[in-house]
Design an enzyme around this catalytic site. Structure first.
Site, short mmCIF file in Angstrom:
data_model
loop_
_atom_site.label_atom_id
_atom_site.label_comp_id
_atom_site.label_asym_id
_atom_site.label_seq_id
_atom_site.Cartn_x
_atom_site.Cartn_y
_atom_site.Cartn_z
N VAL A 45 3.27 1.23 2.97
CA VAL A 45 3.00 0.08 3.83
C VAL A 45 3.64 -1.16 3.21
O VAL A 45 3.43 -1.46 2.02
CB VAL A 45 1.49 -0.16 4.01
N ASP B 156 -11.27 10.40 11.25
CA ASP B 156 -11.32 9.96 9.85
C ASP B 156 -11.97 8.58 9.76
O ASP B 156 -11.40 7.66 9.19
CB ASP B 156 -9.92 9.95 9.26
N GLY C 158 0.83 -1.19 0.00
CA GLY C 158 0.00 0.00 0.00
C GLY C 158 0.86 1.24 0.00
O GLY C 158 2.00 1.22 0.50
N GLY D 181 0.56 5.75 0.08
CA GLY D 181 -0.21 6.99 0.13
C GLY D 181 0.70 8.19 0.10
O GLY D 181 1.92 8.06 -0.06
N GLY D 182 0.11 9.36 0.26
CA GLY D 182 0.90 10.58 0.20
C GLY D 182 1.86 10.73 1.35
O GLY D 182 2.90 11.39 1.24
N LYS E 27 4.30 0.23 8.46
CA LYS E 27 3.97 1.53 7.87
C LYS E 27 5.15 2.48 8.05
O LYS E 27 5.52 2.83 9.17
CB LYS E 27 2.73 2.10 8.56
N SER F 155 2.82 7.91 3.55
CA SER F 155 3.46 6.68 4.02
C SER F 155 3.43 5.58 2.98
O SER F 155 2.69 5.64 2.00
CB SER F 155 2.78 6.19 5.30
#
Length: 377
Positions: A98, A208, A91, A93-94, A112, A96
């Site tokens: 994973v 969130d 995975g 994201g902006g 992570k 981190s």
């Protein structure tokens, strides 16, 4: 002296009786010896999770509790991930990346790695400090961390094999998630949020709540994750997003409109997001349609205004009618209360737990039976 000798057997008998009574009371009520009971699940998990365990070894396991998260060295982090091999990435994201990691005992974990940044490292420290305090059956468990690097933080979580609730509901191609499981997931998530709101000191606002942040374990039970937006305390005043000086806390479709107007994040913000997620479970539709830029709550506005007459219109057609109509109606009614415009009129998560326990009792019981090997759901 003779009188003293004659009295000794009576004194000894009295002491024996007192000790026996204390031991009985300790075993029955689990009174902690010397007041030391730091690992008691009932204390750590809060009222929503206090329960009686079954089996001869359950009490010992309960007292022991999960292992304390350990501190990894950076060299260990590289070893667990094959030197951060691209093939281990599961995975991205902006903020981190994973990795799938293999621990020394050969078990799997999710590692992570926060991207190098002073701002992101501050966020990592805040998230780590919070995660070290959380212990709940339906919150993803922190196994360890690494803070060797100045700007690169690492969090190591338990491996949750069945992906996210968002993938399960919206990826397509597979069987629809059964109704009973959907209601059980809602109930489990509500318990986790109730723990954050009422079982923690100080209290925690997740900030969130969304289906992508609900992981499903090997038994398809829910695990709430991603506390990067969490805030500690009853409420936290922030710069209103409309000013252009702050990032919006939350995700499209789930964000509390009251927060967008006022800039105030509170426990009722989580309640709103939970209400959207509950609608997502009922309908099988995404919380936000990016192509049409349409929120699910806006799409369902006529139903939410008339839950008595139109609630069943919202139920996922992919279920093929295999759902409990009474539970569906109650779920839509509860969701309508959670996403109400006035935060003060929204229920607390403790009330949500109670209502789900009462109104979705049949589905919760079915899933509990599955956990006991009595059902295939």
């Amino acid at each position: 002296m003779r009188l003293l000798l004659l009295a000794l057997p009576a004194v000894a008998l009295a002491i024996s009786v007192a000790v026996f009574a204390y031991v009985r009371m300790f075993r029955r009520y689990r009174i902690p010896l010397c007041g030391l009971c730091r690992d008691s699940d009932d204390l750590e998990l809060g009222p929503a999770q206090a329960r009686v365990a079954d089996g001869p070894d359950a009490d010992a396991e309960k007292e022991k509790g999960p292992p304390v998260p350990r501190r990894f060295e950076w060299a260990e982090v590289e070893s667990l991930t094959g030197k951060l091999a691209p093939a281990a990435v599961v995975g991205e994201g902006g903020s981190s990346i994973v990795y799938l990691a293999r621990l020394p005992d050969s078990s799997l974990a999710a590692l992570k790695l926060h991207r190098p940044s002073e701002r992101l490292h501050r966020a990592f420290r805040q998230e780590l400090e919070l995660l070290l305090r959380l212990r709940h059956l339906h919150i993803v468990r922190l196994l360890g961390y690494c803070d060797d690097r100045e700007e690169e933080g690492v969090l190591v979580f338990e491996y949750v094999p069945n992906g996210s609730l968002h993938e399960k509901l919206h990826a397509g191609g597979g069987e629809a998630l059964p109704w009973a499981r959907r209601m059980a997931i809602a109930y489990q998530l509500a318990q986790a949020l109730d723990y954050l709101h009422e079982g923690c000191d100080p209290q925690v606002v997740h900030g969130d709540v969304k289906s992508a942040n609900v992981l499903l374990d090997g038994g398809m039970d829910a695990k709430l994750c991603d506390f990067g937006s969490a805030r500690v305390g009853f409420s936290a005043a922030v710069v209103p997003p409309r000013s252009g000086r702050a990032m919006v806390v939350g995700s499209p479709g789930y964000v509390d409109p009251h927060y967008l107007r006022s800039g105030i994040v509170s426990k009722k913000s989580d309640v709103y997001s939970f209400g959207v997620l509950l609608l997502e479970l009922v309908t099988g539709a995404e919380a936000f349609d990016a192509e049409r830029e349409r929120r699910l709550t806006a799409e369902l506005a006529p139903v939410l205004r008339d839950t008595e007459g139109r609630a069943l219109e919202a139920v996922d057609a992919g279920l093929g009618g295999a759902y409990d109509a009474g539970e569906a109606k109650a779920a839509v009614e509860l969701a309508a209360k959670c996403v109400g415009d006035n935060p003060t009129l929204r229920p607390s998560m403790a009330e949500v737990v109670r209502m789900l326990r009462e109104k979705a009792a049949s589905s919760i019981a079915v899933v509990a039976a599955r956990c006991d090997g009595k059902s295939d759901l």
